[in-house]
Scaffold this active site. Structure first.
Site, mmCIF file in Angstrom:
data_model
loop_
_atom_site.group_PDB
_atom_site.id
_atom_site.type_symbol
_atom_site.label_atom_id
_atom_site.label_comp_id
_atom_site.label_asym_id
_atom_site.label_seq_id
_atom_site.Cartn_x
_atom_site.Cartn_y
_atom_site.Cartn_z
ATOM 1 N N PHE A 110 0.806 -1.133 -0.094
ATOM 2 C CA PHE A 110 0.053 0.048 0.009
ATOM 3 C C PHE A 110 0.816 1.118 -0.084
ATOM 4 O O PHE A 110 0.476 2.328 -0.348
ATOM 5 C CB PHE A 110 -0.762 -0.020 0.964
ATOM 6 C CG PHE A 110 -0.319 0.541 2.482
ATOM 7 C CD1 PHE A 110 -0.804 1.729 2.997
ATOM 8 C CD2 PHE A 110 0.428 -0.191 3.253
ATOM 9 C CE1 PHE A 110 -0.191 2.231 4.191
ATOM 10 C CE2 PHE A 110 0.845 0.085 4.511
ATOM 11 C CZ PHE A 110 0.720 1.279 5.166
ATOM 12 N N LYS A 111 2.017 1.269 0.461
ATOM 13 C CA LYS A 111 3.011 2.297 0.478
ATOM 14 C C LYS A 111 3.340 3.157 -0.713
ATOM 15 O O LYS A 111 3.349 4.012 -1.142
ATOM 16 C CB LYS A 111 4.288 2.054 1.029
ATOM 17 C CG LYS A 111 4.327 1.253 2.412
ATOM 18 C CD LYS A 111 3.864 2.091 3.632
ATOM 19 C CE LYS A 111 3.584 1.481 4.715
ATOM 20 N NZ LYS A 111 4.877 0.938 5.503
ATOM 21 N N ASP A 112 3.036 2.188 -2.044
ATOM 22 C CA ASP A 112 3.163 2.830 -3.368
ATOM 23 C C ASP A 112 2.053 3.734 -3.719
ATOM 24 O O ASP A 112 2.435 4.435 -4.339
ATOM 25 C CB ASP A 112 2.841 1.624 -4.355
ATOM 26 C CG ASP A 112 4.028 0.732 -4.438
ATOM 27 O OD1 ASP A 112 5.385 0.980 -4.368
ATOM 28 O OD2 ASP A 112 3.970 -0.600 -4.705
ATOM 29 N N LEU A 115 3.788 6.645 -2.238
ATOM 30 C CA LEU A 115 5.143 6.734 -2.389
ATOM 31 C C LEU A 115 5.324 7.028 -3.940
ATOM 32 O O LEU A 115 6.633 7.047 -4.284
ATOM 33 C CB LEU A 115 6.082 5.949 -1.785
ATOM 34 C CG LEU A 115 6.277 6.194 -0.398
ATOM 35 C CD1 LEU A 115 6.802 5.133 0.508
ATOM 36 C CD2 LEU A 115 7.199 7.470 -0.330
ATOM 37 N N ARG A 232 3.141 12.499 2.182
ATOM 38 C CA ARG A 232 3.052 10.996 2.249
ATOM 39 C C ARG A 232 1.661 10.515 2.854
ATOM 40 O O ARG A 232 1.061 9.587 2.200
ATOM 41 C CB ARG A 232 4.085 10.624 3.133
ATOM 42 C CG ARG A 232 3.959 8.954 3.498
ATOM 43 C CD ARG A 232 4.239 7.938 2.551
ATOM 44 N NE ARG A 232 3.622 6.806 3.106
ATOM 45 C CZ ARG A 232 4.392 5.792 3.865
ATOM 46 N NH1 ARG A 232 5.506 6.222 4.182
ATOM 47 N NH2 ARG A 232 4.109 4.791 4.712
#
Length: 499
Positions: A110-112, A115, A232
């Site tokens: 999920f960080k994509d 990010l 972010r």
């Protein structure tokens, strides 16, 4: 829109580009809006909008210093051919739960979502602020943030990325991703300790005034890719709005119906984005905070005491192996009606004594909005098996934490509100645990070999993001003590000492 520190006076507020570049406030606090924005959309708009349109809408709402053209190009670049599903966030329905799949980006987590966007915002923020120094992205990671920030910032002009992660505290696939990511501006270094050790030292380095001056004299300045960075956090709000719109569009719910979101979380950024979505008017009944055996948040929501003085567990859901949840500070700032002195006092108590207690009035507010639970390692494996057995849907260990806690919450409360489980990573990112859970046998290999073993069991097509794991050879791992992190940064950047 102006941004202030959770620990400082609002007359020290920054513009959104300056807050994004700064990352962490110099007083150790986190940047939050001086005045939370009013929604610039109607609820009935959401079912008609694509993910990109909702993302552009949220970015323009929170970061209004960016032009329409800057935001449009940022969104196009962030959510383009590097995603293996055109919708960006597909939603699967299984056993009366909706799984919001956030792992279709290049690093399978999920960080994509944020990010891939943050580098776009960062480069445009540097232009707006006319910064002539290189931006050093300094980040502690429990696995996924490191990989996703390295992938997002790879070869971005005017940036360097330095990632610190716990030795032995990330999965074999996460390690392979970090050590094999291509880019002349990337460094990943292991530390002897856990994620909290890395994150504590990163915060200390950020707040070291002498080191900051040394950086500036050498033509550098720090920023962060952690969810401590407001650039972010804000992009994550979009997937809550998009998911709600899609459920209405598919006639799973009616416009205005409330939904529950269960969020597996460690650093509290993902679930805080849901809280911000609710503040914008999204009809959310409960945000359910799901933890692994590092269940400091579960206890906090039950009693109002945040107590990090406990055993740290390395678990099969390693991205959540965290005892200090940084983004909780932003939530408390909101619930304490922007009392920055109170927040500074609580955070100081956490640093000095290892715990703090919130007021009863704040605890009552917390329990109105949030529920919480946790899953043990065995319960994680049992949940992966249960969901797979039910209709052959495969989930990773972190999603399993969320799925298990959601089931426990429904059993305990009999709450019939539609349930969305935030699915944070691809099962192929943690193949050893998933293979064992599904087959009942210990996986004989680890890392990429385990992916092949799991794929042999499951069949079907591997996504592009998974297939790339077979292509690159990793670098040799570097391991240092946390006290040597500042020296390592100096060496990487070849800093000259100025007087």
């Amino acid at each position: 829109m102006k941004y202030r520190s959770t620990r400082g006076a609002k007359d020290n507020a920054l513009t959104s580009p300056a807050a994004i570049i700064q990352g962490l406030a110099q007083d150790g606090g986190l940047y939050v809006p001086v005045d939370f924005p009013k929604a610039n959309f109607q609820l009935e708009d959401l079912p008609k909008l694509s993910y990109k349109q909702i993302s552009a809408m949220i970015i323009s709402l929170f970061f209004d210093d960016f032009s329409k053209d800057q935001i449009k190009s940022a969104v196009i670049n962030a959510y383009s051919e590097q995603w293996d599903d055109r919708s960006i966030v597909p939603i699967e329905k299984h056993n009366d739960n909706f799984y919001m799949e956030l792992f279709h980006g290049p690093t399978l987590a999920f960080k994509d979502i944020a990010l891939q966007m943050l580098p776009q915002l960062m480069t445009r923020a540097v232009q707006i602020e006319k910064i002539d120094r290189d931006i050093i992205i300094l980040t502690a990671t429990s696995g996924d943030t490191g990989t996703a920030s390295m992938r997002g910032f790879a070869n971005q002009k005017g940036t360097r990325v330095i990632v610190f992660y716990p030795e032995g505290g990330v999965s074999p696939v996460q390690l392979k991703q970090m050590l094999s990511q291509h880019g002349d501006n990337l460094e990943a270094i292991a530390i002897k300790g856990n994620f909290d050790d890395a994150q504590t030292e990163v915060k200390k380095i950020f707040n070291d005034e002498n080191f900051r001056k040394k950086l500036n004299q050498n033509g550098f300045q720090f920023s962060s890719a952690n969810s401590m960075n407001i650039g972010r956090l804000v992009p994550q709000i979009s997937y809550y709005l998009y998911t709600y719109g899609q459920l209405v569009r598919r006639r799973e719910i009616n416009l205005g119906d409330k939904v529950n979101f269960t969020v597996p979380t460690g650093n509290f950024g993902d679930i805080l984005a849901g809280y911000y979505a609710e503040k914008l008017g999204l009809p959310i009944n409960k945000l359910i905070c799901a933890s692994n055996e590092n269940n400091v948040l579960t206890d906090f929501f039950a009693k109002g005491e945040y107590d990090k003085r406990r055993k740290f567990h390395f678990t099969n859901a390693p991205a959540m192996d965290i005892l200090v949840s940084s983004n909780l500070e932003r939530l408390l700032f909101d619930l304490y009606d922007k009392d920055n002195e109170k927040i500074a006092s609580l955070m100081n108590q956490l640093t000095q004594r290892g715990h703090y207690q919130v007021d009863k009035e704040v605890l009552d507010k917390l329990q109105t909005i949030f529920a919480a639970g946790f899953a043990t390692e065995d319960e994680v494996k049992e949940e992966i098996h249960r969901v797979y057995n039910y209709d052959r849907y495969v989930i990773d260990p972190h999603t399993a934490v969320g799925s298990y806690v959601a089931q426990q919450y429904k059993s305990k409360t009999n709450d019939q509100t539609p349930m969305v489980i935030v699915s944070t990573a691809s099962p192929y990112k943690f193949p050893e645990t998933v293979y064992e859970a599904i087959t009942g046998r210990v996986c004989p290999q680890t890392g990429v070999a385990a992916i092949k073993k799991l794929h042999d069991e499951l069949g079907g097509q591997l996504s592009i993001g998974v297939r790339t794991l077979f292509d690159h050879e990793p670098h040799v791992e570097k391991v240092i003590d946390p006290v040597n992190m500042e020296a390592a940064i100096s060496s990487i950047l070849d800093l000259k000492q100025f007087i």
